[in-house]
Scaffold this active site. Structure first.
Site, PDB file in Angstrom:
ATOM      1  CG  HIS A 133      -1.825   1.197   1.257  1.00 40.73           C
ATOM      2  ND1 HIS A 133      -3.025   1.223   0.591  1.00 40.73           N
ATOM      3  CD2 HIS A 133      -1.692   2.417   1.874  1.00 40.73           C
ATOM      4  CE1 HIS A 133      -3.633   2.374   0.802  1.00 40.73           C
ATOM      5  NE2 HIS A 133      -2.818   3.137   1.584  1.00 40.73           N
ATOM      6  CB  CYS A 134       2.070   3.393  -2.674  1.00 42.88           C
ATOM      7  SG  CYS A 134       3.137   4.813  -2.958  1.00 42.88           S
ATOM      8  N   PRO A 135       1.434   5.109   0.306  1.00 44.51           N
ATOM      9  CG  PRO A 135       2.770   5.978   2.032  1.00 44.51           C
ATOM     10  CD  PRO A 135       2.624   4.786   1.145  1.00 44.51           C
ATOM     11  CG  ASN A 138      -4.941   7.829  -0.393  1.00 39.69           C
ATOM     12  OD1 ASN A 138      -4.789   7.053   0.576  1.00 39.69           O
ATOM     13  ND2 ASN A 138      -6.029   8.560  -0.566  1.00 39.69           N
TER      14      ASN A 138
END
EC number: 2.3.1.225
Length: 765
Positions: A133-135, A138
């Site tokens: 999950h890449c912030p 998002n």
């Protein structure tokens, strides 16, 4: 990024992505505004073109990685795998290219996660080929958006390299004026690009390694396939080709449309070809369906189309007949009609399911039993008592095809039958029928009009009071009604031309069979001789089922055996024609000679045979049979002297009009020769209203014997007279001493006896 339904908006989730987008767009814009113009003049015009293309490619991949579905699996319904949620094991193993791969049960999504699938704790969804999950974007990086994320890293790295390189060229050429605005802004952009260049280049290199090995970030971090063989690898080139050039994976979750769809509805039950010519329809839509306020005006074209193509509707209902019209038709009877001599008041028994309609059978004045050749005046000449008026008359199987009914008669509404009172239904079982009690009570006795007897050839006759027309409230289709149907067209009785034959008409006859051919009038014959065998029934047996035909054939065989037994018993036990007391002979004869289904016969017999006939409650009315047993016992104990004969003759002489002949009250099947006056005779009026016993003249024994010899075919085994056994006829026709017994000088005593079913018997002593 696409949000799952039901999740709340969290502003903190958008801070990283907003920062990344601002830095990317801001720094690139400053580079293109302050640095690129000098580079275009000093170096080459291709520098801004190259940086512009790379920047657009970065923005495109960033947008795709942010807003594209990563490959989320839909959750199972709450009730879909409720049992599996408690009993399913935590892991399951599957074979992928010969290698065991473990699948884990997801308690949130309620299914086993496929290989390389994992549940994202941030998005709270199971993602196919989950990477991480890449912030900064998002969004989860999965199978569907990993390509764009990988290209974003590559393009961003190249763009950052270009910004830093061309910025450094600009600063080196303007070293004397570092305080100038253009040089200061260029140095700031170079610092931002250089600051984020190290992690981006490192992340890009890491994913390049993962792509070449055919692994995901999740598999690499968790240590899967670290010491073994990766079943999902396709080689270095194959893995790169699969990531960059493979077709896009399908989407499993489709978000519902936010805008309502305009659905065009057509009103139901209208043909499509009629809608184009019809006026606009006013339709109301509600939550539970279509509620039409269809205020549509019928145009001429739609009406013409309806005439050309009629709707598939059933046949229209026939018009109803007014009550007054139907009553007037009953009040003015037509000759030959089945309801001509019946009153206007109608009572109809319950209609079985197989009948389409049922003609009414009203109550009112009842016609006394008469012979086929006698003429009786209309119902106005009869005076009936209150008991006979209150009683009801029901016929077992009424005629379904009346000769004079109109189209509306089939659908006329008949009123329900009035209920019987308890006194009428059970009075026969509660009262004593002894002649001692009857001598103390008097009653009005019916005065009959003089009857005229006409001669005729002996022929079988079907009377309106045939055995199959016994009072019955069920109205069911019995075996006797099948074998002995009444006249289909409602034959008129010769004695009563205005009264139709109320027998059963077979429902299996075709509509054209309206009646039987006319028959000659029968002449009087001996009461001790039986009639000829009845003609075959007009019932069409080809329409009956096999079960009914088998039962009919079995019944016929049983009747043949009974007829043979009766003929043998008749030859063994000769009838002397005298009044005998109860003895073993009477009991033996009553037990041996069983009653036949039809064919009335009038014979002399003992007192015990009085209660054996079904017409007086034999087999069909046990309560009335018990009552008549006491009646016959009282009759046998009465003294047979001249006083009883005088009283009986006095009753006959006191009746208005000349005294009727003896044949007037007998069954048409047992009409005898005219008897001389002075012989006591028992007259039985069969019907649900009255049964009267009147003494008349004695029959001639010699004439009866000669009559039997002249007509040997009429000599049949003993049968029933209007539903009663031969014993009752023997009681009525018992011979007495002639002479002084015929003196009409004393008054008569009348006893009214009520039986079950509203039947009233008046016995004159």
């Amino acid at each position: 990024m696409p949000r799952s339904p039901g999740t709340r908006l969290k502003p903190a989730k958008y801070i990283p992505v907003a920062t990344a987008a601002a830095l990317l767009v801001g720094s690139s814009t400053l580079f293109f505004v302050f640095t690129c113009p000098w580079l275009t003049r000093a170096v080459s015009p291709a520098v801004p073109v190259y940086n512009g293309i790379i920047f657009l490619f970065v923005l495109a991949n960033f947008s795709m990685a942010t807003f594209m579905d990563p490959g989320v699996f839909p959750r199972a319904d709450e009730d879909e795998d409720k049992e599996d949620d408690f009993r399913a094991p935590l892991y399951k193993n599957v074979d992928v290219r010969g290698i065991q791969v473990r699948m884990k049960w997801c308690a949130t999504c309620h299914f086993y996660r496929p290989p390389r699938c994992s549940h994202c704790s941030v998005c709270d969804n199971c993602v196919e080929d989950f990477d991480h999950h890449c912030p900064w974007v998002n969004n989860c990086i999965g199978r569907r958006n990993y390509r764009y994320f990988f290209l974003f890293l590559l393009s961003l790295s190249a763009h950052m390299v270009g910004v830093v390189a061309f910025g450094l060229v600009y600063v080196l050429n303007h070293a004397e004026g570092l305080g100038a605005a253009h040089t200061t802004i260029t140095m700031a952009v170079m610092c931002v690009a250089g600051l984020f260049f190290i992690p981006v280049i490192g992340l890009t290199g890491f994913h390049v390694v993962l792509v070449t090995r055919g692994r995901t970030t999740n598999e690499q971090v968790t240590g899967k396939f670290r010491g073994g063989v990766n079943p999902f690898t396709r080689g270095c080139c194959g893995n790169v080709e699969h990531v960059l050039c493979s077709p896009l994976a399908p989407r499993y979750v489709v978000e519902p449309p936010r805008l309502p769809l305009a659905v065009s509805l057509k009103p139901p039950f209208l043909r499509p070809e009629l809608l184009d010519r019809a006026a606009p329809l006013k339709v109301k839509l509600s939550d539970n369906g279509l509620k039409a306020g269809l205020g549509r005006s019928k145009s001429k074209g739609s009406l013409d189309r309806l005439d050309e193509k009629p709707l598939d509707l059933g046949p229209p209902l026939p018009p109803k007949i007014e009550a007054g019209t139907f009553s007037s038709d009953l009040q003015t009877p037509r000759p030959g009609s089945a309801e001509s001599a019946l009153s206007v008041q109608r009572t109809s028994p319950p209609t079985p399911a197989m009948y389409k309609f049922r003609p009414a059978f009203p109550t009112g004045p009842k016609v006394p039993f008469c012979g086929p050749g006698e003429q009786v005046p209309g119902p106005d000449s009869l005076t009936l008592g209150d008991d006979s008026i209150r009683s009801l008359d029901f016929v077992s199987e009424p005629s379904l095809d009346l000769p004079d009914y109109g189209p509306g008669g089939l659908h006329a509404a008949y009123p329900p039958s009035p209920p019987l009172s308890a006194s009428d239904a059970f009075s026969g079982a509660l009262r004593s029928l002894s002649l001692k009690a009857s001598s103390r009570r008097g009653g009005d006795h019916v005065a009959l009009q003089p009857l005229r007897s006409e001669g005729g050839p002996p022929t079988p006759h079907r009377s309106i009071f045939a055995p199959h027309a016994l009072p019955n409230r069920n109205g069911s289709l019995s075996y006797d009604s099948l074998l002995n149907p009444g006249s289909p067209g409602g034959h008129a009785c010769p004695a009563h031309p205005a009264v139709g034959m109320a027998g059963y008409h077979s429902p299996y006859l075709h509509p054209g069979a309206t009646g039987d051919p006319p028959r000659p009038l029968p002449r009087s014959f001996s009461p001790v001789l039986g009639p000829r065998p009845r003609e075959p029934s007009p019932v069409r047996y080809d329409n009956l089922s096999r079960t009914i035909m088998a039962s009919i054939q079995e019944r016929k065989d049983r009747e043949e055996r009974e007829r043979l037994l009766r003929s043998q018993a008749d030859s063994l036990f000769g009838d002397s024609g005298v009044y005998d007391a109860p003895s073993s002979y009477s009991l033996q004869q009553a037990s041996v000679l069983s009653e036949g289904p039809r064919g009335p016969a009038l014979r002399y017999g003992s007192r015990d045979d009085l209660v054996a006939g079904p017409g007086f409650g034999g087999a069909r009315n046990p309560a009335l049979q018990t009552s008549l047993s006491s009646l016959s016992s009282s009759v046998s104990r009465a003294p047979r002297t001249s006083s009883s004969s005088l009283q009986a003759d006095q009753a006959s002489s006191n009746a208005p009009g000349p005294r009727p002949s003896s044949g007037s009250h007998r069954s048409p099947a047992r009409q005898g020769l005219p008897s001389p006056p002075g012989t006591p005779h028992l007259t039985i009026l069969r019907g649900p209203q009255s049964c009267r016993l009147h003494p008349h003249g004695p029959p001639r024994a010699t004439a009866l014997a000669d009559r039997a010899e002249d007509h040997p075919q009429l000599k049949t085994p003993p049968s029933k007279l209007n539903g009663q056994s031969p014993g009752l006829a023997r009681l009525g026709l018992a011979t007495g001493p002639p002479g002084p017994s015929a003196s009409p000088t004393r008054h008569t005593l009348v006893k009214k006896v009520s039986g079950v079913g509203g039947t009233t018997y008046e016995i004159s002593v």
